[in-house]
Scaffold this motif. Sequence first.
Motif, mmCIF file in Angstrom:
data_model
loop_
_atom_site.group_PDB
_atom_site.id
_atom_site.type_symbol
_atom_site.label_atom_id
_atom_site.label_comp_id
_atom_site.label_asym_id
_atom_site.label_seq_id
_atom_site.Cartn_x
_atom_site.Cartn_y
_atom_site.Cartn_z
ATOM 1 N N LEU A 108 0.804 -1.225 0.000
ATOM 2 C CA LEU A 108 0.000 0.000 0.000
ATOM 3 C C LEU A 108 0.838 1.277 0.000
ATOM 4 O O LEU A 108 0.299 2.376 -0.106
ATOM 5 C CB LEU A 108 -0.917 0.011 1.232
ATOM 6 N N ILE A 109 2.155 1.132 0.127
ATOM 7 C CA ILE A 109 3.031 2.300 0.247
ATOM 8 C C ILE A 109 3.706 2.565 -1.097
ATOM 9 O O ILE A 109 4.510 1.771 -1.577
ATOM 10 C CB ILE A 109 4.089 2.074 1.349
ATOM 11 N N ASP A 110 3.347 3.690 -1.699
ATOM 12 C CA ASP A 110 3.936 4.068 -2.984
ATOM 13 C C ASP A 110 5.333 4.638 -2.789
ATOM 14 O O ASP A 110 5.591 5.364 -1.836
ATOM 15 C CB ASP A 110 3.074 5.119 -3.685
ATOM 16 N N ARG A 111 6.201 4.298 -3.719
ATOM 17 C CA ARG A 111 7.549 4.873 -3.752
ATOM 18 C C ARG A 111 7.558 6.030 -4.755
ATOM 19 O O ARG A 111 6.663 6.163 -5.564
ATOM 20 C CB ARG A 111 8.557 3.803 -4.162
ATOM 21 N N TRP A 112 8.600 6.835 -4.685
ATOM 22 C CA TRP A 112 8.797 7.950 -5.614
ATOM 23 C C TRP A 112 7.605 8.916 -5.589
ATOM 24 O O TRP A 112 7.182 9.445 -6.616
ATOM 25 C CB TRP A 112 9.040 7.427 -7.038
ATOM 26 N N ALA A 113 7.063 9.153 -4.415
ATOM 27 C CA ALA A 113 5.826 9.915 -4.273
ATOM 28 C C ALA A 113 5.923 11.371 -4.728
ATOM 29 O O ALA A 113 4.926 11.958 -5.119
ATOM 30 C CB ALA A 113 5.352 9.856 -2.824
ATOM 31 N N LEU A 114 7.098 11.954 -4.690
ATOM 32 C CA LEU A 114 7.221 13.364 -5.071
ATOM 33 C C LEU A 114 7.537 13.557 -6.556
ATOM 34 O O LEU A 114 7.731 14.682 -7.006
ATOM 35 C CB LEU A 114 8.312 14.052 -4.232
ATOM 36 N N MET A 115 7.581 12.444 -7.301
ATOM 37 C CA MET A 115 7.940 12.535 -8.715
ATOM 38 C C MET A 115 6.811 12.001 -9.589
ATOM 39 O O MET A 115 6.074 11.103 -9.191
ATOM 40 C CB MET A 115 9.236 11.748 -8.974
#
Length: 193
Positions: free
Chosen positions: A14-21
């Motif tokens: 459920l945890i997305d990576r690269w959230a600021l891109m």
Amino acid sequence: MTSKFFAFLDRMKLIDRWALMRNTTKEDVAQHTTQVAMIAHALCVIENTLFGGKLDGEKAAVLALYHESAEVVTGDLPTPVKYYDADINRAYKNIESRAEKKLLATLPDELKDAFSACVQPDKSSAEYKIVKRADKLSALIKCVEELAVGNSEFKNAYDATVKGLEDAPEKSVKYFIETFIPAYSMSLDYLLD
């Protein structure tokens, strides 16, 4: 006693990576840890087979599967934020350690020691260091894939990741980059050819 340990770990998906891109393809922590486990195992095999290493590939793969376990409590803090300065990094490491302890506290007492070695491993071990290299290679792969489809948002991350891998002392890292990374920019037609 009902243990929440594996239910917590299941939330990695459920945890997305690269959230600021901007991403053309979403990546979650569960996918990431699987990829890091495969790469860590491969680095050990390469190091042992080609360069006379004595690494435990299975241990490295297991450490990789748990290397982001704290994120089920903390979420994924983007790298530029995590390493913005020494104070933030120190504070995050403290939060991460506390999250790992909270996670381990959900285990039955008789299993805590066994899983503690996975969630809070010996950071000086050669296998842990291989996991750190595999983690960076996973980031490099994400950058290569995004750049291959024209997403220039990942250019700076690509450059920083390549620079971070240049000084890796393990010969398996350079071998992996030269031998396997180019294929990650190929389309399915080229992969099947």
